[in-house]
Design an enzyme around this catalytic site. Structure first.
Site, mmCIF file in Angstrom:
data_model
loop_
_atom_site.group_PDB
_atom_site.id
_atom_site.type_symbol
_atom_site.label_atom_id
_atom_site.label_comp_id
_atom_site.label_asym_id
_atom_site.label_seq_id
_atom_site.Cartn_x
_atom_site.Cartn_y
_atom_site.Cartn_z
ATOM 1 N N GLU A 291 -11.451 -87.192 40.402
ATOM 2 C CA GLU A 291 -11.660 -88.556 39.903
ATOM 3 C C GLU A 291 -10.388 -89.396 40.052
ATOM 4 O O GLU A 291 -10.444 -90.620 40.212
ATOM 5 C CB GLU A 291 -12.093 -88.500 38.428
ATOM 6 C CG GLU A 291 -12.921 -89.687 37.997
ATOM 7 C CD GLU A 291 -13.634 -89.455 36.672
ATOM 8 O OE1 GLU A 291 -14.663 -88.747 36.662
ATOM 9 O OE2 GLU A 291 -13.165 -89.958 35.643
ATOM 10 N N HIS A 320 -17.757 -61.652 45.519
ATOM 11 C CA HIS A 320 -19.068 -61.207 45.987
ATOM 12 C C HIS A 320 -19.985 -62.402 46.208
ATOM 13 O O HIS A 320 -21.198 -62.275 46.172
ATOM 14 C CB HIS A 320 -19.657 -60.210 44.979
ATOM 15 C CG HIS A 320 -18.761 -59.031 44.782
ATOM 16 N ND1 HIS A 320 -18.888 -57.871 45.504
ATOM 17 C CD2 HIS A 320 -17.684 -58.859 43.986
ATOM 18 C CE1 HIS A 320 -17.934 -57.028 45.132
ATOM 19 N NE2 HIS A 320 -17.188 -57.604 44.214
ATOM 20 N N LYS A 434 -22.031 -96.264 35.979
ATOM 21 C CA LYS A 434 -22.287 -96.555 34.559
ATOM 22 C C LYS A 434 -22.974 -97.916 34.429
ATOM 23 O O LYS A 434 -23.928 -98.089 33.684
ATOM 24 C CB LYS A 434 -20.970 -96.582 33.763
ATOM 25 C CG LYS A 434 -20.380 -95.214 33.428
ATOM 26 C CD LYS A 434 -19.177 -95.374 32.478
ATOM 27 C CE LYS A 434 -18.581 -94.048 32.049
ATOM 28 N NZ LYS A 434 -17.431 -94.142 31.147
HETATM 29 O O1 PA5 Z 1 -11.478 -89.525 32.985
HETATM 30 C C1 PA5 Z 1 -12.213 -90.443 32.685
HETATM 31 O O2 PA5 Z 1 -11.781 -91.563 32.401
HETATM 32 C C2 PA5 Z 1 -13.705 -90.242 32.606
HETATM 33 O O3 PA5 Z 1 -14.090 -88.986 33.053
HETATM 34 C C3 PA5 Z 1 -14.189 -90.404 31.180
HETATM 35 O O4 PA5 Z 1 -13.564 -89.461 30.364
HETATM 36 C C4 PA5 Z 1 -15.709 -90.264 31.077
HETATM 37 O O5 PA5 Z 1 -16.340 -91.163 31.947
HETATM 38 C C5 PA5 Z 1 -16.154 -90.534 29.653
HETATM 39 O O6 PA5 Z 1 -15.690 -91.780 29.241
HETATM 40 P P1 PA5 Z 1 -15.506 -92.125 27.717
HETATM 41 O O7 PA5 Z 1 -14.456 -91.229 27.148
HETATM 42 O O8 PA5 Z 1 -15.115 -93.555 27.696
HETATM 43 O O9 PA5 Z 1 -16.833 -91.898 27.068
#
Ligand code: PA5
Length: 444
Positions: A291, A320, A434
């Site tokens: 990410e 395996h 989102k």
């Molecule tokens: O690393 C990130 O920013 C994302 O993976 C968020 O943690 C994830 O989308 C969840 O978002 P939030 O903590 O706002 O609910």
């Protein structure tokens, strides 16, 4: 304090040839750029723009006190959260708690509640989890930095509804919120409804939040030594203050993966712990690397579409399943082993079949020996077939070592953002999805 170390000899051309392996000169040629990135990160840290760097030094008294209260009152603790709000917690629980923690009796758990992480909205799984829990004895931790994530907020609404039916105006005793200090609808709700809350500090994104109450509160509630964890992170911070690629473990690891990707075509980074405890560290890292670095635009606005695909694997299970591919398939992978030298338990293999020549080699040995010898076997096969691989060695899977690796990988990721010339702290691709969900639900 025992330090984790990186053995990267098998990433180098001496061992696996120049086509797939890096030369020391290639590694060193990154130093001028590394120096610039180092200075930039340092300035940003000093200005308070990258607060994740300083999390090892926070005051955790409130978390520890609250965890003590939870222990007396509740049998179950359920995290409602997703992505960066869940993966760090899962990694800490798997690494530092008994592998069968939820099956232990309350006294075996030293009075601490069972821990569940609901990071999905599968209707069957969620419904079955709720019906298996004694709601009155369960504390729900709603974790969302933005305070608006659809999955987490809908879970919260379902739980709140059930609790209200059960406990009327005392429902909010069973909720604790972890969210932004001021922003987001959850903060507003928490303040209006008088919910107990913890803060995700400003400027710390989800995937960099394991050392905030996001990861520390569930860990403390489960009796994990969070002081030791932060001490480990702080000791890694000291090691990561050097600007030299070869002396700074975070920069070294990032550089190895970055060069393997961009110079040797290793588009896939496999992390394979030979330790069940470290299994979910690779899951947590998978999100962090993917990410943070999978980006369309460079910092100067050009379309670059960069990012290396992180893959999680597990030794010996995947020997395996996956190893055949890694040893003989496409030359597109760089492999990282996570090796533990001293396991928490020792399991000896009895001498039951000493007289059977096919099995006598196992007799009198231990799982502890076998698992690491199997790791060496995989390492040997990869190296012999010119596949780059390195090993992060843990003297033991202790709170300190887990603090060290998680902090190191966070710094590696921030530094790799500089190498790829992208912003590792945003996630526009996730936001796009989102937004679509919200719009689609509003329209339908
Ligand atoms: O690393 C990130 O920013 C994302 O993976 C968020 O943690 C994830 O989308 C969840 O978002 P939030 O903590 O706002 O609910």
């Amino acid at each position: 304090m025992s330090e984790i170390t990186i053995n990267y000899a098998n990433m180098l051309s001496d061992k696996i040839g120049k086509e797939h392996g890096l030369t020391l000169d290639e590694l060193k040629s990154l130093q001028p750029l590394a120096g610039k990135i180092h200075d930039l990160l340092k300035v940003k840290r000093e200005k308070g723009e990258l607060p994740f760097f300083d999390l090892p030094y926070q005051d955790i008294t409130e978390i520890l006190n609250y965890a003590g209260h939870v222990k007396d009152r509740f049998d179950n603790f359920v995290v409602l959260g997703i992505g960066g709000s869940a993966l760090g917690t899962i990694a800490l629980q798997t690494a530092l708690n008994n592998s069968q923690y939820n099956l232990l009796s309350k006294s075996e758990r030293k009075g601490c509640p069972r821990i569940f992480v609901a990071d999905n909205i599968d209707p069957v799984q969620f419904a079955e989890m709720l019906s298996a829990l004694d709601m009155d004895k369960t504390l729900f931790n709603v974790v969302t930095k933005s305070g608006s994530t659809a999955e987490t907020m809908s879970q919260f609404m379902i739980v709140m509804d059930r609790l209200k039916k059960l406990k009327e105006d005392r429902w909010n005793e069973n909720i604790v919120v972890t969210t932004d200090r001021t922003k987001g609808i959850l903060r507003k709700i928490a303040d209006e409804m008088g919910l107990k809350s913890f803060i995700v500090p400003d400027g710390v994104g989800g995937r960099f939040s394991v050392f905030t109450p996001v990861g520390l509160l569930p860990a403390a509630v489960a009796g994990i030594d969070i002081k030791g964890l932060l001490k480990g992170a702080a000791s890694m911070d000291e090691r990561c203050r050097k600007d030299s690629i070869l002396d700074n473990p975070a920069y070294l690891y990032a550089s190895l993966l970055y060069l393997s990707d961009t110079k040797k075509g290793k588009k896939i980074a496999v992390m394979i712990p030979y330790s069940y405890a470290l299994k979910d560290i690779s899951d947590w890292f998978r999100q962090l690397w993917a990410e943070s670095l999978g980006k369309k635009y460079s910092l100067d606005g050009k379309i670059v579409n960069v990012g290396q695909t992180p893959v999680k694997s597990l030794g010996v299970t995947d020997q395996h399943s996956q190893i055949q591919l890694y040893v003989e398939g496409p030359f597109d992978k760089a492999v990282t082993f996570l090796k533990v030298e001293e396991f928490k338990s020792k399991v000896d293999i009895p001498t039951a079949f000493q007289d059977k020549k096919e099995l006598s080699y196992l007799c009198g040995r231990s799982f502890n020996e076998l698992i690491n010898i199997e790791m060496e076997g995989t390492e040997y096969a990869l190296t012999k077939n010119n596949r780059p691989n390195c090993t992060i060695v843990f003297p033991e899977a202790s709170p300190s070592a887990i603090g060290q690796i998680m902090y190191m990988l966070e710094v590696s990721t921030a530094f790799a953002g500089g190498l790829y010339n992208i912003d590792p702290f945003d996630q526009p691709g996730v936001e796009e999805g989102k937004k679509y969900t919200v719009e689609a639900l509003k329209k339908s």
